[in-house]
Design a protein around this motif. Structure first.
Motif, mmCIF file in Angstrom:
data_model
loop_
_atom_site.group_PDB
_atom_site.id
_atom_site.type_symbol
_atom_site.label_atom_id
_atom_site.label_comp_id
_atom_site.label_asym_id
_atom_site.label_seq_id
_atom_site.Cartn_x
_atom_site.Cartn_y
_atom_site.Cartn_z
ATOM 1 N N LEU A 177 -5.897 2.607 0.873
ATOM 2 C CA LEU A 177 -6.903 1.575 0.596
ATOM 3 C C LEU A 177 -8.229 1.836 1.292
ATOM 4 O O LEU A 177 -9.230 1.189 0.972
ATOM 5 C CB LEU A 177 -6.395 0.203 1.068
ATOM 6 C CG LEU A 177 -5.062 -0.285 0.546
ATOM 7 C CD1 LEU A 177 -4.723 -1.622 1.174
ATOM 8 C CD2 LEU A 177 -5.081 -0.384 -0.963
ATOM 9 N N ALA A 212 0.830 -1.206 0.000
ATOM 10 C CA ALA A 212 0.000 0.000 0.000
ATOM 11 C C ALA A 212 0.868 1.261 0.000
ATOM 12 O O ALA A 212 0.556 2.228 -0.701
ATOM 13 C CB ALA A 212 -0.933 -0.005 1.207
ATOM 14 N N ASP A 258 -11.250 2.032 -0.830
ATOM 15 C CA ASP A 258 -11.332 1.040 -1.902
ATOM 16 C C ASP A 258 -12.442 0.038 -1.578
ATOM 17 O O ASP A 258 -12.460 -0.540 -0.490
ATOM 18 C CB ASP A 258 -9.984 0.328 -2.025
ATOM 19 C CG ASP A 258 -9.906 -0.584 -3.224
ATOM 20 O OD1 ASP A 258 -10.744 -1.511 -3.315
ATOM 21 O OD2 ASP A 258 -9.008 -0.394 -4.047
ATOM 22 N N ARG A 288 -1.845 -1.263 -4.960
ATOM 23 C CA ARG A 288 -3.090 -1.510 -4.229
ATOM 24 C C ARG A 288 -3.613 -2.925 -4.394
ATOM 25 O O ARG A 288 -4.059 -3.531 -3.416
ATOM 26 C CB ARG A 288 -4.139 -0.490 -4.655
ATOM 27 C CG ARG A 288 -3.758 0.919 -4.201
ATOM 28 C CD ARG A 288 -4.629 1.979 -4.768
ATOM 29 N NE ARG A 288 -6.029 1.713 -4.451
ATOM 30 C CZ ARG A 288 -6.990 2.591 -4.644
ATOM 31 N NH1 ARG A 288 -6.721 3.770 -5.126
ATOM 32 N NH2 ARG A 288 -8.237 2.296 -4.352
#
Length: 98
Positions: free
Chosen positions: A87, A52, A90, A57
């Motif tokens: 993240l 990360a 996400d 990712r």
């Protein structure tokens, strides 16, 4: 140099690199640790953090999935860990631990 696979030393060195912002070097060591400690959820969690931090990712999400499969279960910490900040929004990350 005498013990290139000395896990404790590699772990501390990887953490030191990351704290100093040397993310690529930390990632290299975390990848090495993952090869040495294939059943360690913390090793895969740290690998996810390193991925990360260098902007990888998908690799980070996959490493988190592996960490969870191996028993990592501190989802509250994972959601506030600054190493994983990239993240946090996400959708794949948000589904982890659900």
């Amino acid at each position: 140099k005498k013990k290139p696979d000395y896990i404790d030393a590699l772990t501390h060195l990887a953490e030191s690199y990351t704290r100093k912002g040397l993310y690529e070097k930390g990632l290299e060591l975390d990848q090495r640790l993952a090869n040495l400690c294939k059943d360690d959820s913390t090793v895969y969690y740290n690998l996810a953090c390193s991925y990360a931090l260098v902007g990888q990712r998908q690799e980070a999400i996959q490493s988190l999935r592996t960490a969870i499969q191996l028993g990592y279960d501190d989802f509250a910490y994972m959601r506030k860990d600054s190493d994983l900040k990239s993240l946090h929004q996400d959708p794949a990350f948000l589904r982890l631990g659900s």
